[in-house]
Write a protein that holds these residues in place. Structure first.
Motif, PDB file in Angstrom:
ATOM      1  N   ARG A  54       0.663  -1.356  -0.210  1.00 54.39           N
ATOM      2  CA  ARG A  54      -0.069   0.173  -0.248  1.00 54.39           C
ATOM      3  C   ARG A  54       0.651   1.119  -0.362  1.00 54.39           C
ATOM      4  N   LEU A 164       1.157   7.634   5.762  1.00 54.81           N
ATOM      5  CA  LEU A 164       1.369   6.064   4.774  1.00 54.81           C
ATOM      6  C   LEU A 164       0.033   5.263   6.002  1.00 54.81           C
ATOM      7  N   CYS A 165      -0.481   4.971   4.062  1.00 52.19           N
ATOM      8  CA  CYS A 165      -1.538   4.568   4.435  1.00 52.19           C
ATOM      9  C   CYS A 165      -1.983   3.262   5.548  1.00 52.19           C
ATOM     10  N   ALA A 166      -2.438   2.986   6.382  1.00 49.01           N
ATOM     11  CA  ALA A 166      -2.983   2.243   7.713  1.00 49.01           C
ATOM     12  C   ALA A 166      -2.880   0.896   7.113  1.00 49.01           C
TER      13      ALA A 166
ATOM     14  N   VAL B  57      -3.531   3.031  -3.417  1.00 49.59           N
ATOM     15  CA  VAL B  57      -4.588   2.996  -2.534  1.00 49.59           C
ATOM     16  C   VAL B  57      -5.480   3.443  -3.956  1.00 49.59           C
ATOM     17  N   ARG B 191     -12.345  -3.034   8.753  1.00 48.03           N
ATOM     18  CA  ARG B 191     -10.915  -3.060   7.935  1.00 48.03           C
ATOM     19  C   ARG B 191     -10.414  -4.389   7.481  1.00 48.03           C
ATOM     20  N   ARG B 195     -10.209  -5.259   3.991  1.00 44.85           N
ATOM     21  CA  ARG B 195      -8.503  -5.521   3.792  1.00 44.85           C
ATOM     22  C   ARG B 195      -7.882  -6.799   2.351  1.00 44.85           C
ATOM     23  N   HIS B 201      -8.941  -0.533  -3.177  1.00 44.82           N
ATOM     24  CA  HIS B 201      -8.928   0.177  -2.428  1.00 44.82           C
ATOM     25  C   HIS B 201      -8.155  -0.044  -1.137  1.00 44.82           C
ATOM     26  N   GLU B 203      -8.537  -1.855   2.391  1.00 44.65           N
ATOM     27  CA  GLU B 203      -8.784  -1.279   3.946  1.00 44.65           C
ATOM     28  C   GLU B 203      -8.792   0.157   3.955  1.00 44.65           C
ATOM     29  N   PRO B 204      -9.498   1.094   5.247  1.00 38.90           N
ATOM     30  CA  PRO B 204      -8.940   1.973   5.457  1.00 38.90           C
ATOM     31  C   PRO B 204      -7.834   2.415   5.176  1.00 38.90           C
ATOM     32  N   VAL B 205      -7.763   4.254   4.467  1.00 32.66           N
ATOM     33  CA  VAL B 205      -6.239   4.893   5.418  1.00 32.66           C
ATOM     34  C   VAL B 205      -6.655   5.260   6.250  1.00 32.66           C
TER      35      VAL B 205
END
Lengths: 279, 279
Positions: A54, A164-166, B57, B191, B195, B201, B203-205
């Motif tokens: 990511r 960073l994107c988690a 992402v 998440r 994921r 895209h 999981e959430p950023v």
């Protein structure tokens, strides 16, 4: 000068292992790729691969341990190279970088130690991340030699607020960037030369004095790692993604157990060469 | 209700082409992947691929025109799928999304038009980018149905200050994010479910009320695109990378010539299904 006699990746690793080379690897074994190193307990490996996928600019994953607990054989994540071509047999990532960092429960426990053989366990997995030292030979050949390379200093590296994107346990992390100053008129050529090294952080993420503010860098003269830049005037800072980013991400993630890494600027020099990966 | 009778990607595209479906594609043809669309003059194609590779992402590149000027056959960038499996023969990206945007010299010229056949030239290349609508069926199946899907509204989308990594002509761009509200206690499950959709895209950023500040979102009730969220209390905003990001990047890059894209939320529905890409 010891540095000049080191022309292969293997020589660089052996000099690091036996203590004859102990400083920054910038300029060592010109034309050879260099790698950041991060060694994690196996339960974090899957999330770490997601973090890299990511965030490929600061965390370009190029190889990892062939198996859990394996410090001397690697699986490649690069299209054109096998694991053995990246890091040949006989190498040992626990000893072959000049200096190491050790984190315990996400807190720094040892800084700039000589090896991490004692800390390594059968549950550890080592990850190799591309390094921007890898494109410095190409910059020199283009007449754009990075200042710190010419002066034999370590590149300055900064914490930023660029998120960073988690990815799984890795959340709340931010980019670490390296900086090389250039004349404004040279920035487009610098971008072109380094763009071809996509798996070694590639082109700059941002540049110019405005970028200092955008990246949330507090003091350009006081980098968090490496040597401070020497201002010669008339230049602008140019910032690249930096492989110290995963170490910062580890610190923020609250990982349990022992994590090891190279000391910033003190890289693993690889057997693979520039021409093996340029795009 | 017309939406319920649409169960395949082909049906969704034909309904968009003949004007019987004209609104958001959220919830259309459940279980099928959906894609963002951006159509560029060919001279920008190489830099755009680099932009996607460096920012996977918000810009997960899943396919592109099989050749310059080709609007009905695609090359896949996904490992497990061929171009024909993503978008079958007989499709036409100039007509098969419900609504389109047209930019000329990086300025918006037409908003929410029905097709872009007249604007398309032999020099254009279409790019398909993964879309977060693709994981909404999985969220429904996990008992985590997104609010806007249940209510038949468009997802809210926001400009942010989170920087993209520069790539060639694409510089100074920032993330666009989509938002779905969830109870804090559900965020970890949300998440986990998303994921697995790494090319959509993933999981959430970022998430939570602090994330609104971190992402530089001015007004959570006034999204730049889509419908405003309806606050039910006790929930936190959860943000994903959004495929409107490339349209914003185009606007900032000062590209010359005609660029086309889907209207935000009005996606291309694909023939490929969730199970073809989940990790």
């Amino acid at each position: 000068m010891i540095k000049r006699s080191i022309v292969t990746g293997q020589q660089a690793r052996l000099a690091s292992r036996n203590g004859t080379h102990t400083t920054s690897t910038s300029g060592l074994a010109p034309g050879h790729l260099q790698a950041n190193l991060i060694i994690l307990p196996s339960r974090y490996a899957s999330d770490f691969r997601t973090l890299c996928a990511r965030n490929p600019v600061p965390c370009p994953l190029i190889a990892e341990s062939a198996a859990k607990g394996c410090s001397d054989a690697f699986i490649s994540h690069l299209k054109k190279l096998g694991g053995d071509e990246i890091l040949g047999r006989g190498s040992d990532v626990r000893r072959d970088a000049p200096r190491y960092m050790v984190y315990k429960d996400s807190k720094l426990e040892k800084s700039h130690c000589e090896e991490v053989t004692a800390e390594w366990t059968d549950d550890h997995i080592a990850f190799l991340i591309g390094c921007s030292y890898s494109f410095e030979t190409a910059l020199v050949e283009a007449g754009l030699a990075p200042r710190q390379l010419v002066q034999g200093r370590n590149v300055p590296m900064y914490r930023t607020t660029m998120g960073l994107c988690a990815a799984g346990v890795f959340r709340g992390g931010t980019y670490v960037v390296s900086m090389r100053p250039y004349r404004k008129g040279d920035v487009e050529r610098v971008r072109e030369v380094t763009r071809r090294f996509g798996t070694m952080h590639g082109e700059p993420v941002d540049w110019g004095w405005d970028a200092v503010r955008r990246l949330g860098i507090g003091d350009i003269d006081g980098p968090e790692w490496g040597d401070g830049p020497l201002d010669e005037g008339g230049e602008v800072p140019v910032f690249w993604g930096c492989g110290v980013t995963p170490q910062e991400a580890v610190m923020r993630a609250g990982l349990e157990g022992v994590v090891m890494a190279h000391a910033p600027g003190h890289m693993l020099v690889l057997d693979a060469r520039d021409e093996d990966i340029v795009e």
